[in-house]
Design a protein around this motif. Sequence first.
Motif, PDB file in Angstrom:
ATOM      1  N   ALA A   1       3.423 -29.812  28.131  1.00 21.07           N
ATOM      2  CA  ALA A   1       4.342 -28.943  27.397  1.00 21.07           C
ATOM      3  C   ALA A   1       5.759 -29.516  27.419  1.00 21.07           C
ATOM      4  O   ALA A   1       6.457 -29.506  26.398  1.00 21.07           O
ATOM      5  CB  ALA A   1       4.322 -27.538  27.985  1.00 21.07           C
ATOM      6  N   ALA A   2       6.179 -30.036  28.563  1.00 19.99           N
ATOM      7  CA  ALA A   2       7.521 -30.619  28.674  1.00 19.99           C
ATOM      8  C   ALA A   2       7.655 -31.855  27.786  1.00 19.99           C
ATOM      9  O   ALA A   2       8.676 -32.038  27.104  1.00 19.99           O
ATOM     10  CB  ALA A   2       7.818 -30.981  30.129  1.00 19.99           C
ATOM     11  N   ILE A   3       6.631 -32.682  27.759  1.00 19.46           N
ATOM     12  CA  ILE A   3       6.664 -33.888  26.920  1.00 19.46           C
ATOM     13  C   ILE A   3       6.688 -33.514  25.442  1.00 19.46           C
ATOM     14  O   ILE A   3       7.446 -34.098  24.653  1.00 19.46           O
ATOM     15  CB  ILE A   3       5.450 -34.797  27.242  1.00 19.46           C
ATOM     16  CG1 ILE A   3       5.617 -35.394  28.643  1.00 19.46           C
ATOM     17  CG2 ILE A   3       5.283 -35.897  26.196  1.00 19.46           C
ATOM     18  CD1 ILE A   3       4.369 -36.066  29.184  1.00 19.46           C
ATOM     19  N   LEU A   4       5.881 -32.545  25.051  1.00 19.96           N
ATOM     20  CA  LEU A   4       5.867 -32.103  23.650  1.00 19.96           C
ATOM     21  C   LEU A   4       7.203 -31.492  23.240  1.00 19.96           C
ATOM     22  O   LEU A   4       7.661 -31.665  22.113  1.00 19.96           O
ATOM     23  CB  LEU A   4       4.715 -31.114  23.417  1.00 19.96           C
ATOM     24  CG  LEU A   4       3.315 -31.724  23.450  1.00 19.96           C
ATOM     25  CD1 LEU A   4       2.254 -30.623  23.394  1.00 19.96           C
ATOM     26  CD2 LEU A   4       3.126 -32.721  22.322  1.00 19.96           C
ATOM     27  N   GLU A   5       7.838 -30.787  24.161  1.00 20.08           N
ATOM     28  CA  GLU A   5       9.166 -30.212  23.878  1.00 20.08           C
ATOM     29  C   GLU A   5      10.187 -31.322  23.630  1.00 20.08           C
ATOM     30  O   GLU A   5      10.971 -31.256  22.682  1.00 20.08           O
ATOM     31  CB  GLU A   5       9.605 -29.325  25.045  1.00 20.08           C
ATOM     32  CG  GLU A   5      10.977 -28.708  24.873  1.00 20.08           C
ATOM     33  CD  GLU A   5      11.057 -27.742  23.693  1.00 20.08           C
ATOM     34  OE1 GLU A   5      12.144 -27.639  23.091  1.00 20.08           O
ATOM     35  OE2 GLU A   5      10.035 -27.101  23.392  1.00 20.08           O
TER      36      GLU A   5
ATOM     37  N   LEU B   1       9.520 -34.340  22.616  1.00 19.63           N
ATOM     38  CA  LEU B   1       9.142 -34.967  21.354  1.00 19.63           C
ATOM     39  C   LEU B   1       9.655 -34.157  20.171  1.00 19.63           C
ATOM     40  O   LEU B   1      10.191 -34.713  19.201  1.00 19.63           O
ATOM     41  CB  LEU B   1       7.622 -35.123  21.286  1.00 19.63           C
ATOM     42  CG  LEU B   1       7.050 -35.878  20.100  1.00 19.63           C
ATOM     43  CD1 LEU B   1       7.571 -37.311  20.077  1.00 19.63           C
ATOM     44  CD2 LEU B   1       5.535 -35.869  20.163  1.00 19.63           C
ATOM     45  N   ALA B   2       9.534 -32.843  20.245  1.00 21.70           N
ATOM     46  CA  ALA B   2      10.019 -31.976  19.166  1.00 21.70           C
ATOM     47  C   ALA B   2      11.538 -32.091  19.027  1.00 21.70           C
ATOM     48  O   ALA B   2      12.062 -32.137  17.912  1.00 21.70           O
ATOM     49  CB  ALA B   2       9.611 -30.532  19.440  1.00 21.70           C
ATOM     50  N   GLN B   3      12.246 -32.143  20.149  1.00 18.46           N
ATOM     51  CA  GLN B   3      13.706 -32.242  20.108  1.00 18.46           C
ATOM     52  C   GLN B   3      14.173 -33.580  19.554  1.00 18.46           C
ATOM     53  O   GLN B   3      15.227 -33.671  18.927  1.00 18.46           O
ATOM     54  CB  GLN B   3      14.288 -32.018  21.504  1.00 18.46           C
ATOM     55  CG  GLN B   3      14.182 -30.588  21.973  1.00 18.46           C
ATOM     56  CD  GLN B   3      14.669 -30.402  23.413  1.00 18.46           C
ATOM     57  OE1 GLN B   3      15.032 -31.359  24.084  1.00 18.46           O
ATOM     58  NE2 GLN B   3      14.651 -29.163  23.873  1.00 18.46           N
ATOM     59  N   SER B   4      13.388 -34.621  19.753  1.00 18.09           N
ATOM     60  CA  SER B   4      13.785 -35.943  19.272  1.00 18.09           C
ATOM     61  C   SER B   4      13.555 -36.105  17.771  1.00 18.09           C
ATOM     62  O   SER B   4      14.042 -37.065  17.178  1.00 18.09           O
ATOM     63  CB  SER B   4      13.003 -37.036  20.012  1.00 18.09           C
ATOM     64  OG  SER B   4      11.654 -37.073  19.557  1.00 18.09           O
ATOM     65  N   GLN B   5      12.834 -35.176  17.163  1.00 17.44           N
ATOM     66  CA  GLN B   5      12.511 -35.209  15.734  1.00 17.44           C
ATOM     67  C   GLN B   5      11.898 -36.551  15.337  1.00 17.44           C
ATOM     68  O   GLN B   5      12.188 -37.119  14.291  1.00 17.44           O
ATOM     69  CB  GLN B   5      13.739 -34.900  14.894  1.00 17.44           C
ATOM     70  CG  GLN B   5      14.299 -33.518  15.155  1.00 17.44           C
ATOM     71  CD  GLN B   5      15.504 -33.199  14.298  1.00 17.44           C
ATOM     72  OE1 GLN B   5      16.025 -34.048  13.585  1.00 17.44           O
ATOM     73  NE2 GLN B   5      15.941 -31.966  14.367  1.00 17.44           N
ATOM     74  N   ALA B   6      11.014 -37.057  16.185  1.00 13.11           N
ATOM     75  CA  ALA B   6      10.383 -38.364  15.979  1.00 13.11           C
ATOM     76  C   ALA B   6       9.565 -38.430  14.700  1.00 13.11           C
ATOM     77  O   ALA B   6       9.395 -39.497  14.130  1.00 13.11           O
ATOM     78  CB  ALA B   6       9.504 -38.696  17.184  1.00 13.11           C
TER      79      ALA B   6
END
Length: 71
Positions: A53-57, A59-64
């Motif tokens: 969950a932390a990694i996905l969060e 990733l979402a914040q980085s707008q990759a």
Amino acid sequence: MLHTFRAILKGNVLEWQEEVNQWFQGDRTVQVLVTLLDEEASTTTHSRGQQMAAILEKLAQSQAFSDIDPS
């Protein structure tokens, strides 16, 4: 048909974690099978879920994937 209900075994008493009244009304005798879950495996799975969950969060914040056309 078999049904599965979550419970915690305390001493020699099962403490149900969900509603089971429709199955255990009155003095009805019901045969059950109990599988003991490995507490360590359960904790590890929970820990991995939190890490994911932390990694996905992040990733979402980085707008990759913001350049990808959703269609």
